[in-house]
Design an enzyme around this catalytic site. Structure first.
Site, PDB file in Angstrom:
ATOM      1  N   CYS A 243       0.827  -1.200   0.000  1.00 16.44           N
ATOM      2  CA  CYS A 243       0.000   0.000   0.000  1.00 16.44           C
ATOM      3  C   CYS A 243       0.868   1.260   0.000  1.00 16.44           C
ATOM      4  O   CYS A 243       1.936   1.296   0.597  1.00 16.44           O
ATOM      5  CB  CYS A 243      -0.957   0.092   1.186  1.00 16.44           C
TER       6      CYS A 243
ATOM      7  N   ARG B  95       5.891  -0.528  -4.151  1.00 18.50           N
ATOM      8  CA  ARG B  95       5.551  -1.099  -2.848  1.00 18.50           C
ATOM      9  C   ARG B  95       4.673  -2.343  -2.982  1.00 18.50           C
ATOM     10  O   ARG B  95       4.514  -3.094  -2.033  1.00 18.50           O
ATOM     11  CB  ARG B  95       4.827  -0.050  -1.983  1.00 18.50           C
TER      12      ARG B  95
ATOM     13  N   TRP C  78      -2.695  -3.150  -1.502  1.00 17.94           N
ATOM     14  CA  TRP C  78      -2.278  -4.555  -1.556  1.00 17.94           C
ATOM     15  C   TRP C  78      -3.213  -5.268  -0.580  1.00 17.94           C
ATOM     16  O   TRP C  78      -3.134  -5.067   0.622  1.00 17.94           O
ATOM     17  CB  TRP C  78      -0.820  -4.682  -1.124  1.00 17.94           C
TER      18      TRP C  78
ATOM     19  N   ASN D  50      -2.588   3.149   4.924  1.00 14.58           N
ATOM     20  CA  ASN D  50      -1.581   2.098   4.753  1.00 14.58           C
ATOM     21  C   ASN D  50      -1.359   1.478   6.123  1.00 14.58           C
ATOM     22  O   ASN D  50      -0.974   2.175   7.060  1.00 14.58           O
ATOM     23  CB  ASN D  50      -0.271   2.702   4.227  1.00 14.58           C
ATOM     24  N   GLY D  51      -1.629   0.169   6.230  1.00 21.84           N
ATOM     25  CA  GLY D  51      -1.436  -0.508   7.510  1.00 21.84           C
ATOM     26  C   GLY D  51      -2.568  -1.477   7.763  1.00 21.84           C
ATOM     27  O   GLY D  51      -3.319  -1.820   6.839  1.00 21.84           O
TER      28      GLY D  51
ATOM     29  N   GLU E 193      19.761 -17.268  -1.494  1.00 20.92           N
ATOM     30  CA  GLU E 193      19.388 -16.011  -2.141  1.00 20.92           C
ATOM     31  C   GLU E 193      19.186 -16.216  -3.649  1.00 20.92           C
ATOM     32  O   GLU E 193      18.236 -15.699  -4.237  1.00 20.92           O
ATOM     33  CB  GLU E 193      20.459 -14.944  -1.854  1.00 20.92           C
TER      34      GLU E 193
ATOM     35  N   LYS F 249      15.612 -15.615  -5.626  1.00 17.85           N
ATOM     36  CA  LYS F 249      15.479 -14.733  -6.794  1.00 17.85           C
ATOM     37  C   LYS F 249      14.697 -15.444  -7.902  1.00 17.85           C
ATOM     38  O   LYS F 249      13.820 -14.864  -8.534  1.00 17.85           O
ATOM     39  CB  LYS F 249      16.861 -14.350  -7.333  1.00 17.85           C
TER      40      LYS F 249
ATOM     41  N   GLU G 130      10.991 -15.818  -6.900  1.00 19.70           N
ATOM     42  CA  GLU G 130      10.142 -14.628  -6.794  1.00 19.70           C
ATOM     43  C   GLU G 130       9.913 -13.928  -8.120  1.00 19.70           C
ATOM     44  O   GLU G 130       8.816 -13.435  -8.362  1.00 19.70           O
ATOM     45  CB  GLU G 130      10.622 -13.660  -5.694  1.00 19.70           C
TER      46      GLU G 130
ATOM     47  N   HIS H  82      20.656 -36.653   2.027  1.00 15.06           N
ATOM     48  CA  HIS H  82      19.653 -36.927   3.067  1.00 15.06           C
ATOM     49  C   HIS H  82      18.242 -36.615   2.572  1.00 15.06           C
ATOM     50  O   HIS H  82      17.378 -36.249   3.360  1.00 15.06           O
ATOM     51  CB  HIS H  82      19.993 -36.121   4.324  1.00 15.06           C
TER      52      HIS H  82
ATOM     53  N   LYS I 177       7.164  -4.934  -2.072  1.00 20.10           N
ATOM     54  CA  LYS I 177       8.517  -4.526  -1.679  1.00 20.10           C
ATOM     55  C   LYS I 177       8.592  -4.312  -0.170  1.00 20.10           C
ATOM     56  O   LYS I 177       9.559  -4.705   0.462  1.00 20.10           O
ATOM     57  CB  LYS I 177       8.862  -3.227  -2.411  1.00 20.10           C
TER      58      LYS I 177
HETATM   59  C1  G6P Z   1      10.207  -8.507   0.654  1.00 25.42           C
HETATM   60  C2  G6P Z   1      11.107  -8.109  -0.497  1.00 25.42           C
HETATM   61  C3  G6P Z   1      12.480  -8.719  -0.321  1.00 25.42           C
HETATM   62  C4  G6P Z   1      13.064  -8.319   1.017  1.00 25.42           C
HETATM   63  C5  G6P Z   1      12.114  -8.672   2.172  1.00 25.42           C
HETATM   64  C6  G6P Z   1      12.564  -8.030   3.457  1.00 25.42           C
HETATM   65  O1  G6P Z   1       9.947  -9.862   0.619  1.00 25.42           O
HETATM   66  O2  G6P Z   1      10.557  -8.529  -1.721  1.00 25.42           O
HETATM   67  O3  G6P Z   1      13.329  -8.256  -1.350  1.00 25.42           O
HETATM   68  O4  G6P Z   1      14.275  -8.974   1.209  1.00 25.42           O
HETATM   69  O5  G6P Z   1      10.808  -8.161   1.904  1.00 25.42           O
HETATM   70  O6  G6P Z   1      12.421  -6.643   3.323  1.00 25.42           O
HETATM   71  P1  G6P Z   1      13.297  -5.579   4.064  1.00 25.42           P
HETATM   72  O7  G6P Z   1      12.788  -4.265   3.551  1.00 25.42           O
HETATM   73  O8  G6P Z   1      13.039  -5.752   5.528  1.00 25.42           O
HETATM   74  O9  G6P Z   1      14.715  -5.824   3.715  1.00 25.42           O
END
Ligand code: G6P
Length: 612
Positions: free
Chosen positions: A2, A27, A74, A100-101, A484, A488, A491, A507, A607
């Protein structure tokens, strides 16, 4: 998750609101809406992308008026739909709000308000907030008082932009646990969730604190704290350019941000090294404090957690203190054993992730030392941590993080050096070698991003685009890099992938390896290279198609075994993850493109994750 924006001035509000919302798209959202005041509230909202809203109101021309609020939603309470989209207008049409919240106690408030004559059209918690303010306004006859009372009754998080039908020239905004900034213009003023939304119009902003309220007109603003006392605020001057939050010729923000990594690392590392020593004198952590630390937790979500996971290996190796990485969503309910001898390092790009913020507050309340590694200046986490080290990555817009992640790693190196130096756990030679390696990292990242390297990765990605299951394997520091890399791919390319410590393959997961299963093997830890290679041979023997990632000095050996190889320059062993991750970011980007995915705005993701 949001975004809100508000405008009050002499220009037409709607186009400015649409423009601001476009800057908040990063966002994450699934619907959008605006409300403009013109002898009443004129609302337009719609599910889907902002362009739907923009065409519905002819780029803003269809809604005239000089005061308005806008929102990207969102969905949390109620499906994405036109009716659930914001802004929401209260029952008697006196109050219009964007939010927002999450109002956690919205059900009990809704019951109370229903009993007192309020009716609801949507499933949202926000409509409850609008009605609560309207109810209190009708009771009290004073909007400021009503909003202050509502703020006390609402549990949860909120940044609210509030218009009242009886105040055609004034707007209110209030916040708790969701970000809100106020922007000072010339004969116009703004509110927004983040700076890019208003940077085109003003550089003078105030970051509101929790509990703050601002009552403003086109010509002035009055700020109040959580106790309702009037307070003065000095605006900060934003020094970065809007171009930092625009694509600048790249097809996607993600690609741009991948390429910005060398600069982001330079900005984060260079100012902190003077005369060959890491300077973090502004930290309140003293040598005595550090000597008293018995345990370190690194707490974060998503990629920030994976960056933090590297910290376990780096800090333990350098400082010889036990380090436990933990997901914030787990940490907060794990009844962690914390005291003044525990250092809790909190990592967050946005500085507003709900679980991470809650974990930080818990650590503070249990008496631990807290240290935030944060990208967004003035964010909730930056404010709540005892100490903060900023990552100077600049605004990161793509949902999938790249440059913020890389700068988080670089801060962990700096911190380890700083602490190791204070504690005397690092030899001079080792210290100097790491400093040299750290300073060379940006240039080495540039070497991994040459046009030739990108073209080779793009070809591999296109070949691999139809793989349904991908396994990432690696040992030691390569393990979190694999996590990581795997995240990627999941996502942004929507490919099922899993990261496994290479030694764990036998295992369980090895039973899933079939002819042509794609396995990405990261073999960047030289002393464990042979061990990882044994695991590579095991999957090869079962028909896997292996993509190897390693350093140039180990290329010959690995290239004999794997199907394709991505090579990166060699650096200090503890810093190697900073280089190994880069081709994995690029690989995911091109797989996503090959699969026709919306790289910067992947489905269902946001985000800033401001809900649990
Ligand atoms: C979301 C984003 C990620 C990020 C995570 C934590 O899932 O898509 O890219 O790593 O949040 O966010 P932050 O702002 O706390 O790093």
């Amino acid at each position: 998750m949001c975004g809100i924006v508000g405008y009050l001035g002499k220009q037409q509000a709607a186009p400015i609101l649409l423009d601001g919302l476009a800057k908040l798209e990063y966002r994450g959202y699934d619907s959008a809406g605006v409300c403009v005041y013109n002898d009443g509230f004129c609302v337009s909202k719609t599910v889907g992308r902002l362009m739907n809203l923009s065409s519905k109101i002819d780029g803003g021309a269809a809604l005239t008026g000089h005061m308005g609020i806008g929102h990207t939603r969102w969905a949390t309470h109620g499906a994405p739909s036109d009716v659930n989209s914001h802004p929401h207008i209260a029952t008697n049409g006196k109050i219009g709000i964007v939010h927002n919240g999450i109002i956690e106690n919205y059900l009990s408030l809704k019951l109370f308000l229903t009993e007192h004559g309020k009716t609801f059209l949507s499933d949202t918690d926000t409509e409850v907030a609008a009605n609560l303010i309207e109810y209190l306004y009708e009771e009290e006859g004073d909007l400021l008082k009503a909003v202050q009372m509502a703020a006390k009754q609402m549990e949860g998080s909120y940044a609210l932009g509030i218009m009242c039908i009886d105040r055609p020239n004034a707007m209110l905004a209030v916040k708790k646990d969701s970000p809100l900034i106020f922007g000072f213009g010339e004969g116009e003023n703004f509110i927004a969730s983040d700076v890019p939304a208003i940077l085109k119009y003003t550089r003078k902003v105030v970051y509101l604190n929790d509990g703050d309220m601002v009552d403003f007109t086109a010509d002035g603003a009055t700020f109040y704290n959580s106790l309702g006392e009037e307070v003065s605020k000095t605006p900060e001057n934003i020094t970065w350019e809007l171009s930092a939050a625009e694509k600048g010729g790249y097809d996607h923000f993600m690609l741009k941000e991948i390429h910005e990594q060398p600069k982001a690392l330079r900005n984060t590392i260079c100012p902190r090294i003077k005369d060959g020593r890491v300077r973090m004198d502004y930290l309140t952590l003293t040598e005595d404090d550090l000597r008293g630390i018995r345990r370190i937790y690194i707490v974060a979500c998503g990629s920030a957690y994976y960056a933090g996971y590297h910290g376990k290996y780096i800090l333990e190796k350098i400082c010889r203190i036990p380090v436990e990485p933990m997901l914030a969503s787990e940490f907060r309910y794990a009844d962690p054993i914390l005291d003044e001898h525990t250092l809790v390092i909190i990592i967050s790009q946005s500085g507003e992730t709900a679980d991470t913020l809650a974990a930080l507050r818990q650590a503070n309340s249990l008496g631990a030392r807290t240290l935030g590694i944060v990208n967004v200046v003035g964010s909730a986490i930056a404010k709540a941590a005892t100490d903060v080290i900023y990552t100077w990555a600049g605004p990161e817009i793509a949902v999938a993080t790249t440059k913020a992640y890389s700068t988080q790693l670089s801060v962990l190196y700096l911190l380890a050096l700083y602490m190791g130096d204070l504690m005397g756990t690092l030899s001079t030679e080792e210290y100097d070698a790491m400093i040299c390696a750290l300073q060379a990292l940006p240039e080495q990242i540039e070497q991994t991003l040459t046009a030739e390297k990108l073209a080779a990765i793009k070809d591999m990605a296109y070949d691999c685009r139809d793989n349904h299951d991908v396994f990432f394997i690696g040992r030691n520091l390569d393990n979190p890099t694999c996590m990581e890399g795997s995240l990627k791919l999941k996502e942004i390319a929507y490919v099922h992938s899993e990261a496994y410590a290479a030694g764990e393959l036998k295992h369980g997961p090895i039973s899933l390896i079939e002819e042509n299963t794609l396995v990405v093997a990261v073999a960047g830890v030289e002393e464990l290279f042979d061990k990882t290679m044994s695991n590579v041979k095991e999957v090869k023997a079962r028909g896997a198609n292996v993509l190897g990632v390693t350093t140039e000095n180990m290329a010959e050996e690995i290239c004999k075994t794997v199907d394709r190889c991505l090579l990166v320059p060699q650096t200090h062993p503890l810093l190697q993850p900073s280089l190994n991750i880069v081709p994995l970011q690029v690989f995911s980007y091109y797989v996503a493109l090959a699969r026709g995915c919306d790289v910067d705005k992947p489905r269902n993701l946001a985000k800033s994750v401001t809900v649990e």
